[in-house]
Design an enzyme around this catalytic site. Structure first.
Site, PDB file in Angstrom:
ATOM      1  CE  LYS A  10       7.525  15.651  -0.472  1.00 21.21           C
ATOM      2  NZ  LYS A  10       7.938  17.079  -0.404  1.00 21.21           N
ATOM      3  CD  GLU A  44      22.196  10.049   0.295  1.00 22.41           C
ATOM      4  OE1 GLU A  44      22.519  10.375   1.469  1.00 22.41           O
ATOM      5  OE2 GLU A  44      22.117  10.845  -0.652  1.00 22.41           O
ATOM      6  CB  CYS A  96      23.769  13.541   3.491  1.00 21.92           C
ATOM      7  SG  CYS A  96      24.016  13.230   1.750  1.00 21.92           S
ATOM      8  CD  GLU A 102      23.013  14.950   8.414  1.00 18.91           C
ATOM      9  OE1 GLU A 102      21.838  14.657   8.694  1.00 18.91           O
ATOM     10  OE2 GLU A 102      23.566  14.626   7.359  1.00 18.91           O
TER      11      GLU A 102
HETATM   12  P1  ADP Z   1      15.202  17.963   6.160  1.00 17.71           P
HETATM   13  O1  ADP Z   1      15.011  17.865   7.632  1.00 17.71           O
HETATM   14  O2  ADP Z   1      16.598  18.035   5.757  1.00 17.71           O
HETATM   15  O3  ADP Z   1      14.331  18.953   5.461  1.00 17.71           O
HETATM   16  P2  ADP Z   1      13.524  15.707   5.567  1.00 17.71           P
HETATM   17  O4  ADP Z   1      14.011  14.327   5.674  1.00 17.71           O
HETATM   18  O5  ADP Z   1      12.480  16.125   6.530  1.00 17.71           O
HETATM   19  O6  ADP Z   1      14.828  16.555   5.585  1.00 17.71           O
HETATM   20  O7  ADP Z   1      12.975  16.000   4.107  1.00 17.71           O
HETATM   21  C1  ADP Z   1      13.433  15.374   2.948  1.00 17.71           C
HETATM   22  C2  ADP Z   1      12.237  15.099   2.064  1.00 17.71           C
HETATM   23  O8  ADP Z   1      11.329  14.271   2.778  1.00 17.71           O
HETATM   24  C3  ADP Z   1      11.436  16.344   1.667  1.00 17.71           C
HETATM   25  O9  ADP Z   1      10.962  16.189   0.341  1.00 17.71           O
HETATM   26  C4  ADP Z   1      10.281  16.319   2.642  1.00 17.71           C
HETATM   27  O10 ADP Z   1       9.118  16.986   2.193  1.00 17.71           O
HETATM   28  C5  ADP Z   1      10.031  14.833   2.762  1.00 17.71           C
HETATM   29  N1  ADP Z   1       9.325  14.422   3.976  1.00 17.71           N
HETATM   30  C6  ADP Z   1       9.317  15.031   5.191  1.00 17.71           C
HETATM   31  N2  ADP Z   1       8.500  14.366   6.048  1.00 17.71           N
HETATM   32  C7  ADP Z   1       7.984  13.310   5.383  1.00 17.71           C
HETATM   33  C8  ADP Z   1       7.091  12.243   5.711  1.00 17.71           C
HETATM   34  N3  ADP Z   1       6.539  12.144   6.911  1.00 17.71           N
HETATM   35  N4  ADP Z   1       6.784  11.328   4.770  1.00 17.71           N
HETATM   36  C9  ADP Z   1       7.349  11.402   3.542  1.00 17.71           C
HETATM   37  N5  ADP Z   1       8.187  12.385   3.159  1.00 17.71           N
HETATM   38  C10 ADP Z   1       8.516  13.334   4.056  1.00 17.71           C
END
Ligand code: ADP
Length: 526
Positions: free
Chosen positions: A217, A293, A327, A424
């Site tokens: 994804k 990570e 990161c 961060e």
């Molecule tokens: P950022 O805040 O930097 O966008 P995230 O950790 O929210 O970072 O996003 C990183 C990845 O995790 C993206 O592909 C996002 O769609 C996915 N993501 C966000 N929320 C969820 C969730 N609840 N479950 C699984 N994947 C998620």
């Protein structure tokens, strides 16, 4: 042909922009933002890639994806959700249980990965343009650094494919004991937006080398380049169902993947908060192992013996690279009191000289932040810094009125308990802190929930050895920063994550170890 179109376009843009060396005093290209270069690259793939075919989302929904230079929509992309994740996992399951991929020889798998790397090389200029368009990173960085690194990663993992094997174990008894290193099965992989192609390589490379099948994804902000390379992988001979790519949002598609009962392993890169959610979903569903990570707040320590000019340049790079959206960014610059004043003065001058503007233009060092959410978040941290006792040396605001550009910002006199020293920020904001001695800076550098990386700048071997052992971080870069060779492991201590990516260590994330024990008929020959 497309590659030629882009090159000529870039050379036209070159002649219309100032050469880097005579640029006046930084923040200098705001005018260019009014007239962004339109890359002559066609967006060919916007559907989901399931079982080797591009398909619409089951719901028929799409979502917009943007150009961060302008905030304008550049394409509508199929929006996958739980239904599409189910279809993708079913395809990956079938490809693993019945398909040729895990059964073919490791050498044949390596050949397909190498063919893919060749195809990426042939399309690299177009891919770099797409990466810049959808992400905002400079075309220079995408084309000269990230695309070659992407190809190199797949060469590296292709090299591993036929060198993965178990052991013969000298057990205490009349047994022949061997270990088989087998692929885990269906790997779920969730990647972020800051390095869309590089994160693809870190995840997909080891999983495929070990013979797994994948549902990936992508981040909702940057879905385009993964779909493009997904197509190339199939042209290279990857069997259908081995690599499935679902674009979509985290709480729907991402959560469905992390909690799926038929996914055998989950790998995630992103924020610490979302990482915790992913780990919980993995544990509550089928206890699938998770590699995470996550975030960081890396110290960059400039010691008293430092060559200040070099330290300034490296600390600048450590923080501002990729718009500060790393990161592992060196976001706490600790400087010894004996060189502090000089360092602050020179770091400020360097930040003022940083060229910000259209990332397609030559000589530009910094493009826009990824989206309005991240842009607003960085602006909130700028406000927080200005409201604290930190001293704003330069920057502190957005740049221009369009897109998501932020002025390179330097705060001095930062204290450990300030929000800008703890959180961060993920933006072009350098925080400079003063220290007196090594014990003190070790203690302060380690007083954080994160432990992803650290930078040390010194000419003294003993200081380098002391700091590199004392710092609680997954990577310590001594007199360098952001060195990301495929063979170097990467991952975090503490709340920066679980496990290591890249390198030989990453293979363990995608392997099961099976012990096979057979009695020996003639124990005399143990
Ligand atoms: P950022 O805040 O930097 O966008 P995230 O950790 O929210 O970072 O996003 C990183 C990845 O995790 C993206 O592909 C996002 O769609 C996915 N993501 C966000 N929320 C969820 C969730 N609840 N479950 C699984 N994947 C998620």
């Amino acid at each position: 042909m497309a590659a030629r179109r882009i090159s000529s376009l870039l050379s036209r843009s070159l002649s219309s922009s100032l050469p880097f060396s005579v640029r006046p005093k930084g923040y200098s290209t705001a005018a260019a933002l009014e007239n962004p270069i339109i890359p002559n690259v066609e967006i060919k793939h916007t559907q989901l890639l399931i079982n080797g075919e591009f398909v619409d989302a089951a719901s028929g929904k799409t979502f917009p994806t943007y150009d961060p230079r302008t905030g304008e929509v550049i394409a509508h992309v199929a929006e996958g959700d739980a239904q599409d994740i189910n279809l993708a996992v079913a395809a990956a399951r079938k490809a693993f249980d019945e398909g040729p991929w895990p059964k073919m020889t490791a050498y044949e798998r390596a050949r397909i990965i190498l063919r893919f790397a060749d195809l990426v090389e042939q399309h690299s200029e177009e891919l770099a343009a797409l990466e810049t368009w959808n992400n905002g990173k400079t075309f220079q960085q995408a084309s000269k650094a990230e695309l070659p690194m992407f190809v190199r990663k797949f060469h590296y993992y292709a090299g591993w494919a036929d060198k993965i094997h178990g052991l013969t174990v000298p057990a205490d008894g009349p047994y022949h004991v061997q270990t088989l290193h087998e692929p885990i099965g269906v790997a779920g992989q969730i990647i972020p937006w800051n390095f869309p192609l590089i994160m693809f390589a870190w995840k997909v490379g080891p999983a495929l080398a070990c013979g797994n099948t994948i549902v990936l994804k992508t981040a909702e902000q940057t879905p385009l380049t993964a779909l493009y390379v997904g197509k190339l992988f199939h042209e290279a001979g990857l069997p259908p169902g081995v690599l499935n790519i679902v674009s979509g949002y985290g709480p729907s598609a991402g959560a469905a993947l992390a909690s799926h009962m038929d996914v055998d392993k989950i790998a995630f890169t992103g924020s610490t908060e979302t990482g915790k959610t992913v780990l919980e979903l993995a544990a509550k569903s089928n206890l699938k192992p998770a590699t995470l990570e996550l975030g960081g707040k890396s110290p960059f320590i400039v010691c008293e013996d430092a060559d200040v000019d070099k330290a300034v340049e490296l600390a600048h790079f450590a923080l501002f690279f990729n718009q500060g959206q790393c990161c592992c960014a060196g976001s706490r610059t600790y400087v010894h009191e004996s060189v502090y004043d000089e360092f602050v003065e020179k770091a400020t001058q360097r930040a003022k000289r940083r060229t910000v503007g259209d990332p397609f233009k030559s000589g530009i060092e910094q493009g826009p932040q990824i989206d309005t959410e991240q842009f607003q978040k960085v602006l909130r941290y700028l406000k927080s810094g200005m409201e604290s006792n930190a001293k704003l040396e330069c920057g502190g605001d957005r740049l221009g009125s369009k897109g998501f550009f932020i002025q390179p910002t330097v705060f001095s006199n930062v204290q450990d308990d300030m929000l800008i020293a703890q959180d961060e920020i993920f933006g072009p904001v350098q925080s400079i802190l003063k220290f007196k001695d090594l014990d003190e800076v070790i203690q302060r550098a380690n007083t954080t929930k994160y432990g992803l990386a650290a930078g040390v700048f010194t000419q003294n071997l003993n200081t380098a050895n002391t700091l590199s052992r004392a710092l609680r971080a997954g990577t310590v870069w001594v007199n360098c920063f952001d060195v990301f060779d495929a063979a170097i492991p990467f991952g975090g201590y503490k709340m920066s994550g679980i496990g290591r990516e890249k390198s030989v260590y990453s293979l363990n994330n995608y392997l099961q170890v099976k012990a096979v024990v057979t009695p020996l008929k003639n124990p005399a020959w143990l």
